[in-house]
Design an enzyme around this catalytic site. Sequence first.
Site, mmCIF file in Angstrom:
data_model
loop_
_atom_site.group_PDB
_atom_site.id
_atom_site.type_symbol
_atom_site.label_atom_id
_atom_site.label_comp_id
_atom_site.label_asym_id
_atom_site.label_seq_id
_atom_site.Cartn_x
_atom_site.Cartn_y
_atom_site.Cartn_z
ATOM 1 N N GLY A 1 0.838 -1.201 0.000
ATOM 2 C CA GLY A 1 0.000 0.000 0.000
ATOM 3 C C GLY A 1 0.866 1.243 0.000
ATOM 4 N N MET A 2 0.937 1.898 -1.153
ATOM 5 C CA MET A 2 1.794 3.079 -1.272
ATOM 6 C C MET A 2 0.988 4.376 -1.266
ATOM 7 S SD MET A 2 4.984 2.441 -1.139
ATOM 8 C CE MET A 2 4.692 1.148 0.060
ATOM 9 N N HIS B 1 -7.176 7.053 20.895
ATOM 10 C CA HIS B 1 -6.304 8.195 20.549
ATOM 11 C C HIS B 1 -7.070 9.155 19.640
ATOM 12 C CE1 HIS B 1 -3.774 10.283 17.612
ATOM 13 N NE2 HIS B 1 -2.835 10.347 18.538
ATOM 14 N N ASN B 2 -7.715 8.597 18.634
ATOM 15 C CA ASN B 2 -8.423 9.452 17.680
ATOM 16 C C ASN B 2 -9.637 10.123 18.316
ATOM 17 O OD1 ASN B 2 -6.545 8.430 15.934
ATOM 18 N ND2 ASN B 2 -7.980 8.256 14.241
ATOM 19 N N ALA C 1 -8.762 1.045 5.941
ATOM 20 C CA ALA C 1 -9.453 0.119 6.844
ATOM 21 C C ALA C 1 -10.741 -0.374 6.189
ATOM 22 C CB ALA C 1 -9.784 0.851 8.134
ATOM 23 N N SER D 1 0.249 6.788 14.483
ATOM 24 C CA SER D 1 -0.250 8.165 14.482
ATOM 25 C C SER D 1 0.857 9.158 14.152
ATOM 26 C CB SER D 1 -0.834 8.519 15.852
ATOM 27 O OG SER D 1 -1.213 9.881 15.849
ATOM 28 N N LYS E 1 -5.499 2.966 19.414
ATOM 29 C CA LYS E 1 -5.467 4.018 18.376
ATOM 30 C C LYS E 1 -6.845 4.649 18.202
ATOM 31 C CE LYS E 1 -3.867 6.643 15.093
ATOM 32 N NZ LYS E 1 -4.786 6.945 14.099
ATOM 33 N N GLU F 1 -8.323 12.871 20.048
ATOM 34 C CA GLU F 1 -7.940 13.831 18.972
ATOM 35 C C GLU F 1 -9.165 14.659 18.537
ATOM 36 O OE1 GLU F 1 -5.647 12.165 15.533
ATOM 37 O OE2 GLU F 1 -7.312 12.911 14.332
ATOM 38 N N TYR F 2 -10.293 13.970 18.325
ATOM 39 C CA TYR F 2 -11.525 14.689 17.955
ATOM 40 C C TYR F 2 -11.877 15.704 19.047
ATOM 41 C CZ TYR F 2 -13.200 11.523 14.132
ATOM 42 O OH TYR F 2 -13.372 10.813 12.978
ATOM 43 N N GLY G 1 0.219 11.357 11.118
ATOM 44 C CA GLY G 1 -0.017 11.880 9.770
ATOM 45 C C GLY G 1 1.176 11.609 8.872
HETATM 46 C C1 6PG Z 1 -3.312 10.183 13.303
HETATM 47 C C2 6PG Z 1 -4.696 10.579 12.827
HETATM 48 C C3 6PG Z 1 -5.105 9.828 11.614
HETATM 49 C C4 6PG Z 1 -6.567 10.097 11.207
HETATM 50 C C5 6PG Z 1 -6.819 11.309 10.416
HETATM 51 C C6 6PG Z 1 -8.178 11.959 10.545
HETATM 52 O O1 6PG Z 1 -3.224 9.773 14.458
HETATM 53 O O2 6PG Z 1 -2.339 10.312 12.556
HETATM 54 O O3 6PG Z 1 -5.590 10.248 13.832
HETATM 55 O O4 6PG Z 1 -4.973 8.476 11.874
HETATM 56 O O5 6PG Z 1 -6.994 9.120 10.376
HETATM 57 O O6 6PG Z 1 -5.930 12.278 10.695
HETATM 58 O O7 6PG Z 1 -9.220 11.173 10.852
HETATM 59 P P1 6PG Z 1 -10.702 11.723 10.575
HETATM 60 O O8 6PG Z 1 -10.835 11.780 9.082
HETATM 61 O O9 6PG Z 1 -11.623 10.757 11.185
HETATM 62 O O10 6PG Z 1 -10.762 13.090 11.174
#
Ligand code: 6PG
Length: 632
Positions: A170-171, A352-353, A242, A294, A349, A356-357, A296
């Site tokens: 997966g590139m 974590h997200n 995913a 995580s 993870k 993040e939200y 980006g």
């Molecule tokens: C990370 C981020 C990443 C995530 C997107 C945004 O930890 O690097 O969480 O994995 O997929 O940045 O996700 P959404 O599209 O759901 O906002």
Amino acid sequence: MIIIVYGVTGCGKSTIGQLLANKMGVPFLDADDFHPKANKTKMNAGTPLEDEDRIPWLNNVAEKLKLCSQEKGAVLACSALNEKYRTILKVVPNIHWVLLEGSKSLVEKRLGARVGHFMNPALLDSQMAALEVPEYGRKVAIDNAPELIVKNIMKDIKTMENLADFGVIGMGVMGKSLALNLADKGVNLSIYNRYVEGKEERVAEKVLEENPDYDNIQAFEEIKPFISSLSSPKSILLMIPAGTAVDWQINELIPLLNPGDILVDGGNSFYKDTIRRAELLKEKGILFVGTGVSGGEEGARRGPSIMPGGDKDGFTKIAPYLEKIAAKDYQGKPCVTYTGPGGAGHFVKMVHNSIEYGEMQAISEVFYLMRNYLELSPLQIADIFEKWMDSDLASYLLEITIDILRKYEDGEPLIDKILDQAAQKGTGGWSVNTALEYGVPYGVLSEAVMARNLSARKGLRMISSGLYNLERFTGIEDLENFLDKLQAAYQATRIINHEVGFSLMLEVSEKNNWALNFSEIARIWTSGCIIRSKLMEELVDIFKESNHILLNYEAITALKSYQGDLSYVVGQALQNGFPVPILSNAINYFLGVTTANSAASLIQAQRDYFGAHTYRRNDGDPDKAHHTQWKD
Ligand code: 6PG
């Protein structure tokens, strides 16, 4: 390394195997020596062996191979004529298969010259018929001198040793960045991207063309050569979207992999999918590691935070690679740790997200109030955030927000031109579902998802905005004072966001016996990931003392001093017509969690009234159920 030299009777397995073992300095095993007397008698009489003769014999040989693989390795000479028998021998990962091939007449000649062997030459025909030639491994012609044959095999093995250490499938943005990160660290790599006509063509090759300085990467567009380019046990990282694509890819890989190979899913997979896939792959002997990654694009390229879970042996084998590419914490330790079994890595993870939200929503609400209620410009707000960066509020998300607010286009702030509809890929919502499933109070972080959902309803918002035409009051007399309170409110919200996110992990970890280590999770989140922050650094120590942030002395002191400001800011925002869902949820959660006697007594009474659901009392045995006839 285990080398199995195989083929029909008389092909020279024992001679070549013995010579090869001598040259390589490893023990030689002759499968013939493992035959029980009954098998030898049968073969001597010219009777071909049946499965019930062969299977126990091969199982014994396999046991011996296992032992040898834990030592120096070995060369085994064994007929291993068909795949069924070879599968029995594939009990260790590092097997090199060498098939000795020759014409029937040459083999007959050699058999004729052989004396004192129990094998009846008449069995050659049945063995040649039984031989299934596999696609894998080496095929070596026997019409050369044994020394030359051995030399060639050794050469092949050397080539095999030059096989890639690691494969990345997966590139896309993340896959490519992780691959280049691995290559930077000197890992010999094979990269693969599927071919989809008109859409995905020569994707892996283009990565090489764009990065011509790397001589340790090979690119593939076909799966079989990609797999063959990897040394055994094969370690493969999946970096694909995913969902069903992951199942599809795993199904394509299963027949190409051997027991002991390691498959790592580094995408944002739902943790229950990971649990299911781990079970499937376990049956095949494939070690499956589901890992959160995580940071980006930039994080993946320079150093992400990595949250692996699943097969512990699989993790241990790939840990050196993960440690090479991971971000480093303030002590220089890699931001990677084994989180727990099954889907633990992807679960961590997911949370974590979710945090993040929450963090993104909190900053956005603070910005929204500053921009609309306080009527500050993006540049003024950036300057205020910059000051906050010198405090406990420092975080990666706040830092990037400053850059965003300072981005102007044609003299106008770019932020003012961005459509206010937030997208999402699902991880935040999965956390909400999980919180519901486990009964975890998750309002604060749920609001971050719901706020995105509401933002997406732009059409409805536009119509309602026109219909209601609500008055919004702006401006404030004592700006500095309000900004101080806003800072405290944001501070409190962040602590509560983290408390709620970690409390989901605590509940799920306890219920599933995952034994998640929160201090260690906080540590790997101090660098590389999106929610890295000063607060996260403090949590590393806080979680050494308690699993709840709210029970920590410093957090109690901080929240006691901030909660009044949070209530005030929320009150002001709502009264003046500005929605602040996460800030208001944070204060509600805080007041709720610190309330010893809640409103739930009445709910219990109502349930009992209309449904005889019973209730328990606080003035007697708390486990005893009571029912009351509420109306006479
Ligand atoms: C990370 C981020 C990443 C995530 C997107 C945004 O930890 O690097 O969480 O994995 O997929 O940045 O996700 P959404 O599209 O759901 O906002």
